[in-house]
Design a protein around this motif. Sequence first.
Motif, PDB file in Angstrom:
ATOM      1  N   PHE A   1       0.699  -1.317   0.055  1.00 19.62           N
ATOM      2  CA  PHE A   1       0.053   0.169  -0.151  1.00 19.62           C
ATOM      3  C   PHE A   1       0.815   1.356  -0.115  1.00 19.62           C
ATOM      4  O   PHE A   1       0.615   2.076  -0.655  1.00 19.62           O
ATOM      5  N   SER A   2       2.087   1.136   0.750  1.00 20.78           N
ATOM      6  CA  SER A   2       3.060   2.437   0.647  1.00 20.78           C
ATOM      7  C   SER A   2       3.458   2.900  -0.786  1.00 20.78           C
ATOM      8  O   SER A   2       3.532   3.748  -1.098  1.00 20.78           O
ATOM      9  N   GLY A   3       3.797   1.553  -1.418  1.00 20.99           N
ATOM     10  CA  GLY A   3       4.337   1.847  -2.731  1.00 20.99           C
ATOM     11  C   GLY A   3       3.202   2.252  -3.897  1.00 20.99           C
ATOM     12  O   GLY A   3       3.373   3.204  -4.529  1.00 20.99           O
ATOM     13  N   LEU A   4       1.987   1.857  -3.670  1.00 22.93           N
ATOM     14  CA  LEU A   4       1.000   2.388  -4.590  1.00 22.93           C
ATOM     15  C   LEU A   4       0.521   3.877  -4.132  1.00 22.93           C
ATOM     16  O   LEU A   4       0.530   4.785  -4.962  1.00 22.93           O
ATOM     17  N   PHE A   5       0.835   4.376  -2.687  1.00 20.65           N
ATOM     18  CA  PHE A   5       0.590   5.648  -2.342  1.00 20.65           C
ATOM     19  C   PHE A   5       1.658   6.508  -2.779  1.00 20.65           C
ATOM     20  O   PHE A   5       1.322   7.657  -3.379  1.00 20.65           O
ATOM     21  N   LEU A   6       2.787   6.069  -2.889  1.00 16.73           N
ATOM     22  CA  LEU A   6       3.862   7.043  -3.435  1.00 16.73           C
ATOM     23  C   LEU A   6       3.725   6.978  -4.750  1.00 16.73           C
ATOM     24  O   LEU A   6       4.030   8.226  -5.425  1.00 16.73           O
ATOM     25  N   ALA A   7       3.439   5.810  -5.468  1.00 14.91           N
ATOM     26  CA  ALA A   7       3.110   6.207  -7.180  1.00 14.91           C
ATOM     27  C   ALA A   7       2.062   7.017  -7.348  1.00 14.91           C
ATOM     28  O   ALA A   7       2.244   7.863  -8.122  1.00 14.91           O
ATOM     29  N   THR A   8       0.906   7.212  -6.487  1.00 15.41           N
ATOM     30  CA  THR A   8      -0.002   8.078  -6.689  1.00 15.41           C
ATOM     31  C   THR A   8       0.499   9.645  -6.452  1.00 15.41           C
ATOM     32  O   THR A   8      -0.099  10.303  -7.111  1.00 15.41           O
ATOM     33  N   VAL A   9       1.064   9.370  -5.456  1.00 15.61           N
ATOM     34  CA  VAL A   9       1.655  10.999  -4.968  1.00 15.61           C
ATOM     35  C   VAL A   9       2.504  11.537  -6.147  1.00 15.61           C
ATOM     36  O   VAL A   9       2.567  12.925  -6.437  1.00 15.61           O
ATOM     37  N   LEU A  10       3.593  11.020  -6.496  1.00 12.17           N
ATOM     38  CA  LEU A  10       4.564  11.326  -7.387  1.00 12.17           C
ATOM     39  C   LEU A  10       4.129  11.439  -8.844  1.00 12.17           C
ATOM     40  O   LEU A  10       4.648  12.307  -9.504  1.00 12.17           O
ATOM     41  N   SER A  11       3.375  10.630  -9.274  1.00  8.35           N
ATOM     42  CA  SER A  11       2.795  10.710 -10.698  1.00  8.35           C
ATOM     43  C   SER A  11       2.384  12.146 -11.270  1.00  8.35           C
ATOM     44  O   SER A  11       3.000  12.573 -12.156  1.00  8.35           O
ATOM     45  N   PRO A  12       1.717  13.049 -10.518  1.00 11.36           N
ATOM     46  CA  PRO A  12       1.392  14.276 -10.852  1.00 11.36           C
ATOM     47  C   PRO A  12       2.539  15.060 -10.998  1.00 11.36           C
ATOM     48  O   PRO A  12       2.591  15.973 -11.980  1.00 11.36           O
ATOM     49  N   ALA A  13       3.458  14.913 -10.271  1.00  9.46           N
ATOM     50  CA  ALA A  13       4.924  15.962 -10.138  1.00  9.46           C
ATOM     51  C   ALA A  13       5.700  15.452 -11.707  1.00  9.46           C
ATOM     52  O   ALA A  13       6.235  16.126 -11.867  1.00  9.46           O
ATOM     53  N   LEU A  14       5.613  14.035 -11.722  1.00 18.15           N
ATOM     54  CA  LEU A  14       6.477  13.847 -12.839  1.00 18.15           C
ATOM     55  C   LEU A  14       5.694  13.920 -14.297  1.00 18.15           C
ATOM     56  O   LEU A  14       6.240  13.563 -15.403  1.00 18.15           O
ATOM     57  N   ALA A  15       4.291  14.533 -14.408  1.00 16.82           N
ATOM     58  CA  ALA A  15       3.420  14.463 -15.403  1.00 16.82           C
ATOM     59  C   ALA A  15       4.255  15.550 -16.449  1.00 16.82           C
ATOM     60  O   ALA A  15       4.701  16.750 -15.964  1.00 16.82           O
ATOM     61  N   ALA A  16       4.290  15.445 -17.581  1.00 16.82           N
ATOM     62  CA  ALA A  16       4.805  16.248 -18.543  1.00 16.82           C
ATOM     63  C   ALA A  16       4.367  17.702 -18.657  1.00 16.82           C
ATOM     64  O   ALA A  16       2.975  17.890 -18.366  1.00 16.82           O
ATOM     65  N   ASP A  17       5.044  18.819 -18.910  1.00 21.91           N
ATOM     66  CA  ASP A  17       4.724  20.350 -18.900  1.00 21.91           C
ATOM     67  C   ASP A  17       4.944  20.751 -20.201  1.00 21.91           C
ATOM     68  O   ASP A  17       5.991  20.787 -20.531  1.00 21.91           O
ATOM     69  N   PRO A  18       3.734  21.177 -20.861  1.00 25.48           N
ATOM     70  CA  PRO A  18       3.923  21.782 -22.218  1.00 25.48           C
ATOM     71  C   PRO A  18       4.272  23.315 -22.128  1.00 25.48           C
ATOM     72  O   PRO A  18       4.657  23.838 -23.414  1.00 25.48           O
ATOM     73  N   THR A  19       4.283  23.772 -21.005  1.00 32.57           N
ATOM     74  CA  THR A  19       4.712  25.206 -20.936  1.00 32.57           C
ATOM     75  C   THR A  19       6.225  25.419 -21.197  1.00 32.57           C
ATOM     76  O   THR A  19       6.929  24.815 -20.791  1.00 32.57           O
ATOM     77  N   GLY A  20       6.419  26.662 -21.751  1.00 31.74           N
ATOM     78  CA  GLY A  20       7.902  27.146 -21.960  1.00 31.74           C
ATOM     79  C   GLY A  20       7.946  27.642 -23.214  1.00 31.74           C
ATOM     80  O   GLY A  20       7.037  27.707 -24.056  1.00 31.74           O
ATOM     81  N   ASP A  21       9.333  28.101 -23.638  1.00 39.16           N
ATOM     82  CA  ASP A  21       9.766  28.268 -25.052  1.00 39.16           C
ATOM     83  C   ASP A  21      10.088  27.155 -25.638  1.00 39.16           C
ATOM     84  O   ASP A  21      11.079  26.247 -25.345  1.00 39.16           O
ATOM     85  N   TRP A  22       9.786  27.175 -26.940  1.00 34.98           N
ATOM     86  CA  TRP A  22       9.778  25.732 -27.885  1.00 34.98           C
ATOM     87  C   TRP A  22      10.286  26.267 -29.176  1.00 34.98           C
ATOM     88  O   TRP A  22       9.758  26.988 -29.887  1.00 34.98           O
ATOM     89  N   LYS A  23      11.417  25.788 -29.734  1.00 32.73           N
ATOM     90  CA  LYS A  23      12.136  25.912 -31.040  1.00 32.73           C
ATOM     91  C   LYS A  23      11.327  25.056 -31.957  1.00 32.73           C
ATOM     92  O   LYS A  23      11.127  23.896 -31.808  1.00 32.73           O
ATOM     93  N   VAL A  24      10.760  25.571 -33.169  1.00 35.12           N
ATOM     94  CA  VAL A  24      10.044  24.693 -34.059  1.00 35.12           C
ATOM     95  C   VAL A  24      11.076  23.913 -34.881  1.00 35.12           C
ATOM     96  O   VAL A  24      12.272  24.238 -34.938  1.00 35.12           O
ATOM     97  N   ALA A  25      10.520  22.842 -35.698  1.00 35.10           N
ATOM     98  CA  ALA A  25      11.221  21.888 -36.284  1.00 35.10           C
ATOM     99  C   ALA A  25      12.331  22.619 -37.308  1.00 35.10           C
ATOM    100  O   ALA A  25      13.454  22.113 -37.403  1.00 35.10           O
ATOM    101  N   ASP A  26      12.098  23.488 -38.106  1.00 35.36           N
ATOM    102  CA  ASP A  26      12.985  24.349 -38.769  1.00 35.36           C
ATOM    103  C   ASP A  26      13.634  25.284 -38.378  1.00 35.36           C
ATOM    104  O   ASP A  26      14.629  26.167 -39.104  1.00 35.36           O
ATOM    105  N   GLY A  27      13.604  25.947 -37.235  1.00 38.42           N
ATOM    106  CA  GLY A  27      14.492  26.770 -36.289  1.00 38.42           C
ATOM    107  C   GLY A  27      14.190  28.013 -36.689  1.00 38.42           C
ATOM    108  O   GLY A  27      14.852  28.940 -36.410  1.00 38.42           O
ATOM    109  N   VAL A  28      13.163  28.381 -37.498  1.00 39.63           N
ATOM    110  CA  VAL A  28      12.857  29.770 -37.854  1.00 39.63           C
ATOM    111  C   VAL A  28      12.292  30.615 -36.646  1.00 39.63           C
ATOM    112  O   VAL A  28      11.952  31.747 -36.783  1.00 39.63           O
ATOM    113  N   ALA A  29      11.496  29.876 -35.741  1.00 41.06           N
ATOM    114  CA  ALA A  29      10.775  30.764 -34.907  1.00 41.06           C
ATOM    115  C   ALA A  29      10.900  30.023 -33.358  1.00 41.06           C
ATOM    116  O   ALA A  29      11.114  28.784 -33.529  1.00 41.06           O
ATOM    117  N   THR A  30      10.418  30.618 -32.308  1.00 39.01           N
ATOM    118  CA  THR A  30      10.183  29.918 -31.030  1.00 39.01           C
ATOM    119  C   THR A  30       8.572  30.398 -30.589  1.00 39.01           C
ATOM    120  O   THR A  30       8.403  31.581 -30.660  1.00 39.01           O
TER     121      THR A  30
END
Length: 218
Positions: A14-43
Amino acid sequence: MLHCPRTFARTIAFSGLFLATVLSPALAADPTGDWKVADGVATIRVAQCNGNMWGAVSWEKTPGGKDKNNPDPAKQSRPTLGMPILIDMKKKAGADAWEGQVYNAKDGQLYSSTIKPVGTDQLEIQGCVLGFLCGGETWTRVGPPIPVSAAGNPAAAGSPAAKGAAPKSAAPQKTTGAVAPATKPGQKQAAGAPGAANASADTVGDICLLPDIARPTH
């Protein structure tokens, strides 16, 4: 040979399940920030505005671009710098993905789109025309995630903050689209990031305060 009591074994499970549940949101991917497009012409700067994800051009390799292919004549003279690219993207249930629209300045058209972070340094963009003819590309992170402020939403359109005036408060809070200071001690911008050597020249700033995002008219 040692034997673990059954109750002790259950506690560990149960402790392992609890830790997995608590930590998973923190490990969720974050799409915010600055991103360079594939051809490099813009961010593209991605931020949470009014609860949904938006993305706007925050840097361009060739300054002075105009939205000349927009079907609306009134928008054909607007600068591409600061122009919304990812439009009002909503979180997809049960997945680290957001769905909405993407604006393609090359043909002036809006397409159904999905963005999905891959690890911490890549963002997959998928766009489709009428549900088919799908294509996409991968953007590369060049700026840190943008934290959501305690204030939540950006200033309302027409307010002093939205017009670029300095807030009266001595310690104003960042809105959701504000970029983390590049000069913060111990913080380094990604190597080769557009504008890394001239971060103080950022003219876009908080994308949540841009007129096309604060007052969407799409």
